[in-house]
Design a protein around this motif. Structure first.
Motif, PDB file in Angstrom:
ATOM      1  N   ASP A 176      74.077  22.081 115.207  1.00 47.31           N
ATOM      2  CA  ASP A 176      75.069  22.834 115.977  1.00 47.31           C
ATOM      3  C   ASP A 176      74.437  23.581 117.147  1.00 47.31           C
ATOM      4  O   ASP A 176      75.044  23.691 118.226  1.00 47.31           O
ATOM      5  CB  ASP A 176      75.808  23.828 115.077  1.00 47.31           C
ATOM      6  N   THR A 177      73.224  24.092 116.945  1.00 46.40           N
ATOM      7  CA  THR A 177      72.544  24.796 118.029  1.00 46.40           C
ATOM      8  C   THR A 177      72.296  23.855 119.202  1.00 46.40           C
ATOM      9  O   THR A 177      72.458  24.235 120.373  1.00 46.40           O
ATOM     10  CB  THR A 177      71.208  25.391 117.534  1.00 46.40           C
ATOM     11  N   ALA A 178      71.909  22.620 118.912  1.00 45.59           N
ATOM     12  CA  ALA A 178      71.664  21.629 119.975  1.00 45.59           C
ATOM     13  C   ALA A 178      72.934  21.381 120.778  1.00 45.59           C
ATOM     14  O   ALA A 178      72.907  21.350 122.026  1.00 45.59           O
ATOM     15  CB  ALA A 178      71.161  20.330 119.366  1.00 45.59           C
ATOM     16  N   MET A 179      74.067  21.195 120.087  1.00 43.35           N
ATOM     17  CA  MET A 179      75.323  20.921 120.792  1.00 43.35           C
ATOM     18  C   MET A 179      75.771  22.120 121.637  1.00 43.35           C
ATOM     19  O   MET A 179      76.253  21.964 122.762  1.00 43.35           O
ATOM     20  CB  MET A 179      76.421  20.558 119.782  1.00 43.35           C
ATOM     21  N   ASP A 180      75.580  23.323 121.102  1.00 45.79           N
ATOM     22  CA  ASP A 180      75.971  24.525 121.849  1.00 45.79           C
ATOM     23  C   ASP A 180      75.128  24.674 123.111  1.00 45.79           C
ATOM     24  O   ASP A 180      75.654  25.014 124.189  1.00 45.79           O
ATOM     25  CB  ASP A 180      75.802  25.761 120.967  1.00 45.79           C
ATOM     26  N   LYS A 181      73.828  24.429 123.004  1.00 40.79           N
ATOM     27  CA  LYS A 181      72.934  24.533 124.170  1.00 40.79           C
ATOM     28  C   LYS A 181      73.300  23.486 125.229  1.00 40.79           C
ATOM     29  O   LYS A 181      73.278  23.766 126.432  1.00 40.79           O
ATOM     30  CB  LYS A 181      71.481  24.341 123.739  1.00 40.79           C
ATOM     31  N   ALA A 182      73.642  22.279 124.765  1.00 42.59           N
ATOM     32  CA  ALA A 182      73.997  21.207 125.699  1.00 42.59           C
ATOM     33  C   ALA A 182      75.253  21.565 126.486  1.00 42.59           C
ATOM     34  O   ALA A 182      75.304  21.443 127.718  1.00 42.59           O
ATOM     35  CB  ALA A 182      74.189  19.899 124.942  1.00 42.59           C
TER      36      ALA A 182
END
Length: 989
Positions: A176-182
């Motif tokens: 989820d952190t990866a998607m939020d950063k993207a």
């Protein structure tokens, strides 16, 4: 922690046991542990003996030799060869069946190690491994040691069963952190690239030599601690290394010839695997520093923005970008290492993080903490994906992905529902089409396959629901699931055998379970592999795996047909002749008893914990008991159960002890009349079971408190947070008198429709972010409350509900039986303790039965049991009393909480709408508080009312409707209190 004593060994065993309990891959080890504990007469004495064997040098040498001599390996099929993929496209025929050939393409190896070796492995993690884990990159999410492994009030590890952080929460954070950063970068008008990769057979790629283990020990900084016994800590480190070395020697003539590989199934491997990528992590973070770099063991997610003057930006602009371009460019961004700038290095190419070897990408061994030629960490080319997103174009892919993730997450938060199976007879969700054209063109279909995740999810939901209900649709499910599990599906999904077997057993479908097990044994028999020695191990491993699934599943039901089924399975020569060392049918049943006594049974499908049943020794006389059915277990509950066991593999929750206390009260002469005693026993048992200390020695205050406010009036306090407003959901649902009639005739309604009505209300309340859900009197079957309490804890949702009348047969001293009936209200209040989401159930026994209710109970030759207490609940600083229907008729009782209540709750099953409507409106003004009333929808007048003028007083008011639903309204407690604080002169303004 400087001293190695028997208490440490006991804690290590409990954490090992918990890890095995929740690990779906460790069924064989689970059986081994159950057998070990079953044969151990006194665990405390055993740990004292094991400690002395470890501490005394002469004994240690023998212990070490025994552990190393116990090491073997299990071989599981990891991949099955797909023969269609080896054919030309023109030769492929798409069909709904498979050939009878099962050829293994790849093997997964697990260590086979004695229990003592595993205990030492956990001890190493508790004393050395956790120190190493502290230094691992913070965005490395998988296999992380619990932050609260050690008690903050002492220097000792806790007696809690948990060792690692929950894997599902870690996985969600990583992704989820990866998607939020993207999304954050795209919305800032930056082009981004997302790279996903993982390493090929990572555990088998490493060479954990003695030099590396010495380095691990130094980096743990154990020797810098004061009062450390260096001999014992070195000894512990030595034995872990020797286990790895001895295990690796089993493959010296095989594919891992020159390496000390990490054993899968050995818990220290999980921390060591993270440590072995520390240089890779450092190179990416220090040298590249992308927007996000997250690692879940060997799965990697990288998000970075693309500068507009870079080569890959220009290639992307011209649509000439390929995967290799991106990998080569980005991996060269790692320009710093160990303090010097690689851009200034003459041989910069030698220091590139990822180097090409033919068609493969390999981590440069300079970044490998094991810099030798025998250790080679290689990227899996087929799993290496690159996603390029332009900020000005759509990023719907990420939004869709996040939406799907959110949907999947909510399924695990909700009470399970399964309309596809129970109402539509539809299994399409577990199948996926491989398609080369639009979905509506038949010619585009290239194949169909079973989605393992969806199949597992379906079975998980069915298992949780199936034990709670009794529905005709279940017989259709068993026929369909047998068809779904053809020989290929059986072997590819061996990890799901136990779920299916358990579903059949708890629903007493013994012919189906026998057929399924025969099919599994036949599928195992036809497996092929090009190495006959390994093939033999695979077959034995799968039979052992099946045996463990059988023992645990059949421990839930003790009936004559069940015993006959086990006998028929035992008499299958292909099963019993596979070196299982089962010398008789009774040996299988003894293992089932072992699962009960060790508490390794599936707790989630039982209405109460097994401890309350063990004193009856029901297994000795085949009592016709299904441990998942409430009215089967109620007659064999021990009246005088006291807790003396402490090696639970899970946290025994406060709601477990609430259920225990409630059932014990059914046997009491004056049920529920001494709440102080009930509460103190719950507290004592909770602390003793989970932390192995007495209440007075427990430094953390329990978040549930009980206070005597006066004669038969008590305050129950739960939760330490503060809420100014509450969003309250009221259920608009119909109650059926037929359900009461079925109950007294010993045929209670446990249909899927009834369950689905309840689950929809709860799930709707969760989706609406309600703080509290209120349901009517006599609504939920008692045995469903555990599932409800788990759901409340996960979602911080309070629930107040009537409990369907409980019928209890009390045997008096003169053997004359008396049927007693209890009308209970369950108050489920969630709270947090340390990092655990918990919930507590308080049971209120109805104090005043309506004359008609009393006469109907007496008409069935039963006695209505009346309570004698009232309670004021304080949940997160909100105060409220609860009344059950006719209790409101007493003018004295409904005035008890004047000046205390922020709101009052009345749950009802009552047709006298006008009378109760007048009471409620008067109460709202007299007590000056909000009032919530929930009745059966056919009678209506369910409402939330506030003390205000007539045209404004009802926040919600409803009646009727065919479907079960909820309505939500908000009450403002802060505003109410501020108004009450003022004198009359200010109030009227």
């Amino acid at each position: 922690m400087n001293k190695i004593d028997k208490d440490l060994f006991a804690k290590a065993y409990k954490k090992l046991k918990s890890n095995i309990y929740f690990d779906k891959t460790q069924l064989i080890l689970r059986n081994k542990l159950v057998e070990f504990e079953n044969n151990c007469s006194n665990l405390d004495e055993y740990f004292e003996d094991l400690c002395s064997k470890f501490v005394i040098t002469e004994k240690y040498e023998d212990l070490k030799e025994n552990i190393l001599n116990s090491i073997k390996f299990f071989a599981f099929p990891k991949k099955i060869k797909n023969k269609n993929s080896e054919k030309d496209e023109k030769d492929i025929i798409i069909a709904n069946y498979y050939s009878e050939d099962i050829e293994i393409g790849e093997i997964q190896y697990f260590i086979d190690l004695g229990i003592e070796g595993h205990i030492l492995g956990v001890l190493w993690l508790m004393l050395i491994g956790y120190r190493i884990d502290k230094e691992i990159y913070k965005y490395s999410y998988g296999n992380r040691i619990r932050k609260n492994l050690y008690n903050e009030f002492s220097d000792k590890p806790t007696f809690s069963p948990y060792l690692f952080e929950p894997y599902f929460a870690q996985y969600e954070s990583w992704r989820d952190t990866a998607m939020d950063k993207a999304l954050e970068q795209l919305k800032s008008n930056n082009d981004i690239v997302i790279i996903t990769m993982d390493f090929k057979r990572y555990y088998y790629s490493l060479n954990i030599n003695e030099e590396i283990f010495d380095q691990l020990y130094k980096e743990s900084k154990v020797e810098t601690e004061e009062n450390i016994d260096p001999i014992l800590f070195n000894r512990l480190n030595e034995v872990i290394f020797l286990i790895i070395e001895e295990y690796s020697s089993l493959f010296k003539n095989g594919e891992f010839e020159n390496r000390n590989i990490l054993p899968i199934g050995f818990l220290p491997s999980q921390v060591i695997a993270n440590w072995c990528l520390k240089n890779f992590d450092k190179a990416v973070i220090d040298g590249w520093n992308p927007i996000y770099f997250g690692r879940y063991v060997d799965d990697i997610l990288i998000v970075d923005k693309i500068e507009h003057n870079s080569s890959i930006f220009n290639n992307a602009k011209d649509c000439s970008l390929n995967k290799n371009d991106v990998i080569k460019f980005l991996m060269k961004q790692c320009s710093k290492w160990n303090g010097f700038d690689l851009n200034e290095c003459e041989e910069k190419s030698k220091y590139t993080l990822i180097i090409e070897e033919g068609d493969n990408f390999v981590i440069n061994k300079k970044y490998n903490p094991i810099p030798d030629d025998n250790s080679k960490i290689m990227l899996q080319s087929n799993k290496l994906k690159v996603f390029y997103f332009k900020s000005k174009d759509t990023y719907a892919l990420i939004e869709c992905f996040k939406e799907q993730i959110s949907k999947n997450k909510s399924e695990f938060r909700h009470m399970p529902e399964d309309e596809a199976v129970f109402q539509k007879d539809d299994y399409s969700e577990i199948y996926a089409l491989k398609n080369s054209d639009t979905l509506n063109k038949f010619r585009g279909i290239e194949g169909i396959y079973i989605d393992k995740y969806e199949l597992s999810k379906l079975l998980g939901k069915y298992l949780r629901i199936g034990g709670m209900i009794d529905d005709i649709k279940e017989s259709k499910f068993e026929r369909n699931i047998i068809k779904i599990f053809n020989v290929h599906t059986i072997i590819e999904n061996y990890s799901l055998w136990e779920k299916v077997i358990e579903i059949f057993v708890i629903n007493e479908r013994f012919e189906s379970v026998k057929l399924l097990i025969d099919n599994i044994i036949s599928a195992i028999d036809i497996i092929k592999f090009d190495n006959s020695k390994i093939l033999s191990n695979v077959k034995k491993t799968l039979i052992l795996y099946l045996y463990s699934a059988i023992c645990r599943s059949f421990s839930l039901v003790w009936k004559e047909k069940c015993t006959k089924t086990i006998k028929a399975i035992y008499e299958n020569e292909d099963f019993s002749n596979n070196n299982l060392q089962i010398d008789s049918l009774s040996a299988i049943r003894n293992m089932c008893i072992g699962y009960l006594k060790t508490r390794m049974i599936d707790k989630s499908v039982m209405p109460i914990i097994v401890d309350m049943l063990l004193d009856s020794k029901f297994w000795n006389n085949e009592n016709n008991v299904n441990l998942t059915k409430f009215y089967d277990v109620l007659p064999i509950v021990s009246e005088n159960w006291t807790n003396s066991y402490k090696y639970y593999p899970f946290l025994v929750t406060m709601y477990d002890f609430s259920m225990i206390s409630c059932i014990k009260e059914f046997n009491s002469e004056k049920p529920f009349s001494e709440p102080d005693e009930i509460y103190s026993s719950q507290n004592e048992n909770y602390v003793k079971c989970n932390y192995d200390v007495f209440v007075n020695d427990y430094p953390e205050p329990i978040k549930v408190a009980h206070t005597n406010l006066g004669e038969n009036v008590y305050q129950i306090s739960v939760g330490k947070t503060h809420k100014d407003r509450l969003k309250i959901a009221i259920a608009n649902v119909r109650l059926y008198h037929k359900n009461f009639e079925l109950l007294v005739k010993d045929s209670p309604n446990r249909s899927y429709k009834r369950y689905n009505d309840i689950s929809r209300l709860v799930n709707h309340a969760i989706d609406e972010n309600a703080d509290m859900l209120i349901m009517p009197e006599s609504f939920i079957p008692y045995e469903w409350l555990s599932t409800l309490a788990r759901t409340c804890a996960k979602n911080n949702l309070a629930i107040i509900t009537g409990v369907e009348h409980v019928k209890f047969n009390l045997n008096k001293n003169n053997n004359i039986s008396e049927n007693k009936v209890f009308n209970l209200t369950a108050v489920i209040l969630p709270y947090k303790e340390e990092n655990y989401k918990c919930s507590y159930i308080y049971f209120h026994l109805k104090r005043h039965y309506a004359p008609l209710e009393k006469s109907e109970i007496a008409g069935y030759r039963m006695t209505a049991v009346e309570g004698n207490t009232f309670e004021l609940y304080k949940w997160n600083d909100c105060y409220f009393p609860i009344y059950c229907c006719y209790e409101l008729a007493s003018i004295n009782d409904r005035a008890l909480f004047q000046s205390y209540a922020d709101f009052l709750i009345a749950i009802e099953w009552n047709r006298d709408i006008n009378y109760y409507s007048n009471i409620l409106e008067s109460l709202s003004r007299d007590l000056h508080c909000y009032c919530v009333q929930v009745n059966s929808s056919d009678y209506g007048d369910s409402r939330i009312t506030k003390p205000s003028k007539t045209e404004e007083k009802d926040i919600i008011r409803t009646k009727g409707g065919e479907n079960s639903t909820i309505l939500t309204g908000e009450i403002d407690i802060k505003h109410l209190r501020e108004f009450q604080f003022k004198e009359y002169e200010l109030q009227i303004k």
